[in-house]
Design an enzyme around this catalytic site. Sequence first.
Site, PDB file in Angstrom:
ATOM      1  N   LYS A 174       0.610  -1.485   0.291  1.00 50.51           N
ATOM      2  CA  LYS A 174       0.094  -0.181  -0.107  1.00 50.51           C
ATOM      3  C   LYS A 174       0.802   1.245   0.172  1.00 50.51           C
ATOM      4  O   LYS A 174       0.727   2.224   0.588  1.00 50.51           O
ATOM      5  CB  LYS A 174      -0.558  -0.354   1.058  1.00 50.51           C
ATOM      6  CG  LYS A 174      -1.775   0.479   0.845  1.00 50.51           C
ATOM      7  CD  LYS A 174      -2.490   0.538   0.026  1.00 50.51           C
ATOM      8  CE  LYS A 174      -4.313   1.714   0.297  1.00 50.51           C
ATOM      9  NZ  LYS A 174      -5.145   2.011  -0.822  1.00 50.51           N
ATOM     10  N   ASP A 207      -6.027  -3.285  -1.868  1.00 50.50           N
ATOM     11  CA  ASP A 207      -6.956  -3.037  -2.069  1.00 50.50           C
ATOM     12  C   ASP A 207      -7.087  -3.889  -3.281  1.00 50.50           C
ATOM     13  O   ASP A 207      -8.360  -4.541  -3.994  1.00 50.50           O
ATOM     14  CB  ASP A 207      -7.505  -2.082  -1.366  1.00 50.50           C
ATOM     15  CG  ASP A 207      -6.889  -0.823  -2.147  1.00 50.50           C
ATOM     16  OD1 ASP A 207      -5.183  -1.058  -2.612  1.00 50.50           O
ATOM     17  OD2 ASP A 207      -6.978   0.204  -2.362  1.00 50.50           O
ATOM     18  N   ASP A 235      -6.709 -15.844   3.416  1.00 50.18           N
ATOM     19  CA  ASP A 235      -7.929 -16.351   3.746  1.00 50.18           C
ATOM     20  C   ASP A 235      -9.080 -15.733   3.168  1.00 50.18           C
ATOM     21  O   ASP A 235     -10.015 -16.896   3.156  1.00 50.18           O
ATOM     22  CB  ASP A 235      -8.471 -15.772   4.931  1.00 50.18           C
ATOM     23  CG  ASP A 235      -8.143 -16.103   6.600  1.00 50.18           C
ATOM     24  OD1 ASP A 235      -7.039 -16.700   6.228  1.00 50.18           O
ATOM     25  OD2 ASP A 235      -9.136 -16.311   7.380  1.00 50.18           O
TER      26      ASP A 235
END
Length: 335
Positions: A174, A207, A235
């Site tokens: 990020k 993202d 996950d």
Amino acid sequence: MSTSKTKDKYQIAIIPGDGIGKEVMEATISVLDELDIEFDYVYGEAGDECGEKTGNPLPEETLEIIRNADACLFGAAGESAADVIVKIRQEMKMYANLRPVKAYPNTNALFDDVDFMIVRENTEGLYIANQEELTEDGAIAKRIITRKAEERIIDYAFKYAKENNKNKVTAVHKANVLKKSDGLFRDVFYEVAERYPDIETEDFYVDATAMYLITQPQSFEVIVTTNLFGDILSDEGAGIVGGLGVIPSANIGEDGALFEPVHGSAPDIAGEGIANPMAMMLSAIMMLRYIGENKAADKFDAAILKVLKEGETLTKDLGGSAGTMEVAEAIKNNL
């Protein structure tokens, strides 16, 4: 990557832990015992039950068992997971966490052609939670990213790609917001990439990567990222390929390795004998490759694949009604 060794007998640390960890471990060992390999299992305690009994969820004796073993198989820890798994990673300097995301048949996978590896830094960043403090106004958490640790994990990812015939490594960060910490990660990624000119490189914001994992997961081969981002994305990867019941993991370091499923202790079904043992078994297959027993790993993997393809002996999470040990017996019958 493996230790590239074979020997007459391997000492394996066995930490069943809590909840379904005991059940999936028993099933997995029953299959390992059918392979033409000599194992010396040394059992240790860790987790919630151990903490209640001894006052310490990770006794020093258990750490010593892991230190002395060729590899460790870990079942699951409950509420004490952070005090157990994170501490083992730190104590044993297990800097690389590997999370395969692979689609198998009859697992409710969203796509049938997904097969990539998430390589996650294991020793620093927000996830280790040793830089937190409470203040009068709230709380502060520090995120420390070092050049040494990130260069080491990024180089590991490229080596993994090279050794496993992967053609592309994707860095996830990020850096548009975390300009200094993730900016450093991105810069180091491209510095390391220069050592591997035959491997394609790219980088995405975390993202955007979360979206791409849903819309185009086939485009990924090896993802390398920092600790917390890797935990979250793996996950999500599990959701793409049918759930946590089929996701193994490895923790690799200079002084040892630990292999575990990522599904946790699942106290809601513990003791019922219905837990899916395949994530634990796939973790054991990763262990076999680590110790250099690739033929046995291939044999074990092929047996699991056959059982999944047949679709007759599946646990409830995969739409079947078989119990944990029934699945183990079916896999043994297909070895």
